[in-house]
Design an enzyme around this catalytic site. Structure first.
Site, PDB file in Angstrom:
ATOM      1  N   HIS A   1      40.654  38.334  30.888  1.00 51.87           N
ATOM      2  CA  HIS A   1      41.100  38.276  32.285  1.00 51.87           C
ATOM      3  C   HIS A   1      41.435  39.723  32.879  1.00 51.87           C
ATOM      4  CE1 HIS A   1      43.301  36.450  35.709  1.00 51.87           C
ATOM      5  NE2 HIS A   1      43.632  37.667  35.968  1.00 51.87           N
ATOM      6  N   GLU A   2      42.246  40.529  32.223  1.00 49.12           N
ATOM      7  CA  GLU A   2      42.494  41.971  32.737  1.00 49.12           C
ATOM      8  C   GLU A   2      41.368  42.675  32.821  1.00 49.12           C
ATOM      9  OE1 GLU A   2      44.887  42.065  34.577  1.00 49.12           O
ATOM     10  OE2 GLU A   2      46.076  40.256  33.698  1.00 49.12           O
TER      11      GLU A   2
ATOM     12  N   HIS B   1      38.988  42.171  35.570  1.00 49.09           N
ATOM     13  CA  HIS B   1      39.642  42.711  36.915  1.00 49.09           C
ATOM     14  C   HIS B   1      38.725  44.223  36.855  1.00 49.09           C
ATOM     15  CE1 HIS B   1      42.213  40.218  38.959  1.00 49.09           C
ATOM     16  NE2 HIS B   1      43.062  40.043  37.807  1.00 49.09           N
TER      17      HIS B   1
ATOM     18  N   GLU C   1      40.534  36.725  41.556  1.00 50.44           N
ATOM     19  CA  GLU C   1      41.312  36.253  40.289  1.00 50.44           C
ATOM     20  C   GLU C   1      40.292  35.164  39.606  1.00 50.44           C
ATOM     21  OE1 GLU C   1      44.365  36.147  38.803  1.00 50.44           O
ATOM     22  OE2 GLU C   1      44.494  37.950  39.864  1.00 50.44           O
TER      23      GLU C   1
ATOM     24  N   HIS D   1      46.268  33.707  43.458  1.00 52.71           N
ATOM     25  CA  HIS D   1      46.348  33.015  42.113  1.00 52.71           C
ATOM     26  C   HIS D   1      46.164  31.572  42.416  1.00 52.71           C
ATOM     27  CE1 HIS D   1      48.492  36.762  41.021  1.00 52.71           C
ATOM     28  NE2 HIS D   1      47.908  36.895  40.046  1.00 52.71           N
TER      29      HIS D   1
END
Length: 714
Positions: free
Chosen positions: A362-363, A366, A386, A448
C-alpha cells in the site's frame, strides 16, 4: 476517451527532433482494437533510456505548450515518459506559471510512434491565467489562516517560518493565486501529523486542505510474513539490510525517532550472520524483515506486471525506516524525502509493528501514484489515491503467494485490529464508514472512506458478483444496481487500472474521470469492443458511476439493459437526448459524447461543441423533422456555456438554424454555471418538414464550450 481538450481536440502535431508540425485530427489516444497487450501495454526501459526520453520531452516542451494553446507565461516541465509496445508515447508534464508551481496544472500528452500527437489529458483545461502574482495576503498571514482552517489535525501550528509557498491553484474552473501552507498537529497519522492548507492569496479564504502523510492506519502480528528469504548485502564483519536486487533499498532502524524527524536517531541494521529476527516483536530485526520482504515483493510485482523499475521507474529503491516514534499505529510514504516509515503500533493492537505485506505494498504504491497521476489527496481524487494503494497492495499480496498470508480482498487482515480487518474491497460499507456506492458526498468524506468506491469497482471487475471464498475468507460481490456478472480476473483489472493511472489520470481526476480513463485503458489493452472493456463499464455502473456499455456479444456477463429514455411529450425529434448516440443526428466532428469531463443535463450523453481556443466551425443537425401543424410549435433545449473569454463581446457563437436560416444566437457572453433551458419559436414553420442545425463558431483566441442536451420540438 471520447472528448475534447485544449489541444483543440482536433489539432495533432508531430514531435520529431524537437520540432512540431501539424499532421492530422485526433482527439484522444487511439486504441489498437482487438489486441491484448501484456505489461499494461508498456515497454521495459533502462534508466538511461528513460532519462533520454524525458530529456527529449523537455526539449519539446515549448512546442507542446504552444500547440496546446497555453499562455506564454506557462512552462511545461517533463515528469515522466511511458512508451507502449507499439512505440506510442505518453508524456507527463507539470506546469508552472511565471515561475510558480501550478497545483492542478499537470497533463499527459499522447503521441503515436511517428511523433503525431493523438490526444491529451489535462487536469486543468486550457491556459492558466491569473491577474497578477503579487499577493495581497502575506506569507505570515497565510500561515495563520492555514492554522485556523486546518481540518485534519488538532492543535494546529505552522510547521516553520517558511511553511507557506506561493502557487497558482488551478483545481477549479478559474485559476487563482494562492498560498500553500503546511501545518502540524495531532491527527490520524499521529502526534506529528502534517496537513497542506491552500488559501486564496488575495482574501485568505480556504480553498483546499489534505493530509500530507498518505497512510494506512494499523499494524501487523509481529512477523506476519513468517520465515521468508530476503536480499541483504555483505560488508566487512557481517551483513546489512541493503537490497541490491531492488534498487539498493535499505531498511533502517529509526530507533524511535519522533515522527516529526523520523531519521533523527536512525541507524542501519547489521549482523555478523545472515539470519535476521526471531519472529516476534521482541527482536527489532523482526519488523525490518517484514518491511524488507514486503518492499521487495512490491518492487517485483510492478516490475513483473508492468515493466516498472521501482517507485519512480528509475531503478532507485526508497529507504525505509521501522520503529518510528513510540506508540505509532501507522505507516506512511513521504514523497518529499522519497522514504517509507513504519510504526510499532500501540496498545490498541498489543504494540505489534505496522509491517504487514499489504501495508508495505500500500505505502510503496502511494509513491507510484505520486510519480504518475499524483492524485490530490482530497476530494474524490484523494479517494482514488487511497483506492490505488489498496488495489496494488492487494495485488502484491496475491502475487507474493505467501502461505502464511494468502491473497484476499481484505485490507489489513493480518493486522491485529478489533474488527479483524481495516477495509473490505468486496463490501466496503461493512466497516460502517466506507462507501460502497458513489454518492454526491463522495468528495466530502475522508479519503479512506471514499476509497471504498474504487475498491468495490476493482473487486467486481476482477471477481464479478456472488459469494466466494478467497484466501480462506468469505467474500460477497454485491452491487448497487442489483446487476450480476462475471469478472475479467484480477490481473487484467489491475493492468487496466495501472494503465489508466499512468497514461490518462491527472491530479484532479474524480470517479467519473476514472471511469473514462479505465475504459480507454481497457480499449488500449483488449480492444474497443472487447468483453474486458464491457465488464469494466458494468463494474463502474455497479458502484453507481455511469452506465454500462452495450454488450459486445462475445460472451460473459449478464448484460445490463440500456434503458430507452422517454422523450419529452410530443417531441418531433429522434433521440433528442442523445442517449442513442448519433441516431437521428449528423455531426461534422466527434460532438455527441458520453464524456464525464463535462456534465450531461439528463442521462449520460450530450453534444459538446467547440472548446478549441482556435479557429473552428462545428455543426450537429437533424433533417426531416415534422413541425406540429397545430398550436404554437417551439424548439426547446438545455444549454450550458463555459468560456475563457472576458466581457460581453460575442467572440464565439452557437447559432440555431432552421433550413439554413438563423433563428437565435448564443455566445461566450451567455456563460452560465449550469444548464439553462432555451426556447425558440417555430410558428413560422408550422406543419412543415424542416432541418434543425446547431452551428458553432470559434475565433482565434481563448475557448468557449457549448453543451447542448435534451432537445425537443413540439
Amino acid at each position: 476517451m471520447n472528448r475534447k481538450n485544449a489541444l483543440a481536440a482536433g489539432v495533432a502535431a508531430a514531435l520529431v527532433m524537437g520540432s512540431v508540425s501539424v499532421l492530422a485530427t485526433q482527439s484522444t489516444a487511439v486504441a489498437d482494437p482487438g489486441v491484448s497487450r501484456s505489461g499494461a501495454g508498456f515497454r521495459a526501459m533502462t534508466a538511461d533510456a528513460r532519462g533520454e526520453a524525458i530529456r527529449t520531452a523537455e526539449r519539446n516542451a515549448t512546442a507542446v505548450a504552444r500547440e496546446l494553446g497555453l499562455d506564454s507565461a506557462e512552462r511545461l516541465v517533463a515528469k515522466d515518459v511511458l512508451i507502449d509496445t507499439d512505440g506510442a508515447r505518453h508524456v507527463r508534464y507539470d506546469r508552472t506559471y511565471r515561475g510558480l508551481p501550478v497545483i492542478g496544472g499537470d497533463l499527459v500528452v499522447h503521441l503515436a510512434a511517428d511523433g503525431a500527437i493523438t490526444g491529451s489529458d489535462l487536469s486543468h483545461q486550457g491556459p492558466v491565467r491569473v491577474s497578477g502574482i503579487s499577493p495581497k495576503v502575506s506569507a505570515a498571514a497565510a500561515s495563520a489562516a492555514a492554522v485556523k482552517h486546518a481540518k485534519h489535525v488538532r492543535n494546529a501550528k505552522a510547521e516553520d517560518s517558511d511553511s507557506s509557498t506561493l502557487v497558482v491553484y488551478a483545481v477549479g474552473e478559474t485559476p487563482v493565486l494562492a498560498w500553500r501552507s503546511t501545518v502540524t498537529g495531532t491527527g490520524e497519522s499521529g502526534p506529528a501529523s502534517r496537513e497542506a492548507v491552500i488559501v486564496d492569496a488575495d482574501s485568505g479564504a480556504p480553498l483546499d486542505h489534505y493530509e500530507l502523510h498518505q497512510s494506512i492506519t494499523g499494524t501487523g502480528n509481529g512477523v506476519t510474513s513468517g520465515q521468508v528469504s530476503i536480499e541483504t548485502s555483505q560488508v566487512a564483519g557481517g551483513y546489512t539490510l541493503t537490497d541490491t536486487a531492488h534498487g539498493n533499498t535499505i531498511v533502517h532502524d529509526s530507533y524511535n525517532s519522533p515522527q516529526s524527524n523520523p531519521r533523527l536517531y536512525a541507524r542501519t541494521f547489521t549482523r555478523t550472520t545472515n539470519s535476521w529476527g526471531n519472529g516476534t516483536a521482541s527482536s527489532r530485526e523482526s519488523a525490518a524483515v517484514d518491511a524488507s520482504y514486503g518492499l521487495a515483493k512490491t518492487w517485483d510485482y510492478f516490475k513483473n506486471s508492468f515493466n516498472r523499475s521501482g517507485i519512480r521507474n528509475d531503478g532507485r529503491g526508497a529507504p525505509a525506516y521501522v520503529h518510528v516514534d513510540n506508540g505509532l499505529l501507522n505507516a506512511f510514504y513521504d514523497d518529499n524525502c522519497f522514504c517509507m516509515f513504519f510504526g510499532d503500533g500501540s496498545s490498541q493492537n498489543a504494540n505489534t509493528p505496522v509491517t504487514a505485506l499489504d501495508v508495505a505494498g500500500h505505502e510503496m504504491s502511494h509513491g507510484v501514484t505520486a510519480a504518475t497521476a499524483n492524485l490530490l489527496y482530497s476530494g474524490e481524487s484523494g479517494g482514488l489515491n487511497e483506492a490505488t494503494s489498496d488495489i496494488f497492495g492487494t495485488m502484491v499480496e496475491f502475487t507474493a503467494a505467501n502461505n502464511g498470508d494468502p491473497g484476499d480482498y481484505y485490507i489489513g487482515e493480518k493486522l491485529n485490529m478489533p474488527g479483524g480487518y481495516m477495509r473490505r474491497m468486496d463490501n466496503p460499507s461493512a466497516d460502517g464508514n466506507s462507501l460502497s456506492c458513489w454518492t454526491s458526498r463522495a468528495g466530502t468524506v475522508d479519503v479512506h472512506y471514499s476509497s471504498g468506491i474504487g475498491n468495490h469497482f476493482f473487486y467486481l471487475a476482477s471477481e464479478g458478483t456472488g459469494a466466494k471464498t478467497i484466501g480462506g475468507r468469505a467474500h460477497n460481490g454485491t452491487t448497487c444496481n442489483n446487476d450480476t456478472f462475471s469478472g475479467i480476473g484480477k490481473e487484467k483489472a489491475a493492468a487496466v487500472w495501472y494503465r489508466a493511472l499512468s497514461a490518462y489520470m491527472t491530479s484532479t481526476t474524480n470517479y467519473a474521470g476514472a471511469r473514462t480513463a479505465t475504459l480507454q485503458a481497457a480499449a488500449d489493452l483488449y480492444g474497443t469492443n472487447s468483453q474486458e472493456r464491457y465488464i469494466v463499464s458494468k463494474a463502474w455502473a455497479a458502484v453507481g458511476v455511469g452506465t454500462a456499455l452495450p454488450d459486445p456479444g462475445n460472451g460473459g456477463g449478464t448484460p445490463t439493459p440500456t434503458p430507452t429514455p422517454t422523450p419529452p411529450s410530443g417531441n418531433a425529434l429522434t433521440n433528442g437526448g442523445f442517449e442513442q448516440g448519433t441516431t437521428g443526428w449528423t455531426q461534422s466532428a466527434d460532438i455527441i459524447t458520453d464524456s464525464t469531463l463535462r456534465p450531461a443535463h439528463g442521462g449520460s450523453r450530450y453534444a459538446w461543441m467547440m472548446g478549441y481556443g482556435a479557429p473552428a466551425v462545428e455543426t450537429v443537425s437533424q433533417s426531416n423533422i415534422a413541425v406540429p401543424s397545430t398550436g404554437s410549435p417551439k424548439l426547446t433545449f438545455w444549454l450550458k456555456v463555459s468560456t475563457q473569454e472576458y466581457g460581453l463581446t460575442a467572440y464565439d457563437t452557437l447559432k440555431v438554424k432552421i433550413n439554413g436560416t438563423t433563428l437565435a444566437t448564443w455566445s461566450n457572453a451567455d456563460a452560465s454555471a449550469s444548464y439553462v433551458q432555451k426556447t425558440v419559436d417555430l410558428s413560422a414553420y408550422k406543419g412543415q418538414t424542416v432541418k434543425l442545425e446547431f452551428a458553432g463558431t470559434e475565433d482565434t483566441y481563448l475557448s468557449t464550450i457549448f453543451l447542448v442536451d435534451d432537445v425537443a420540438i413540439g
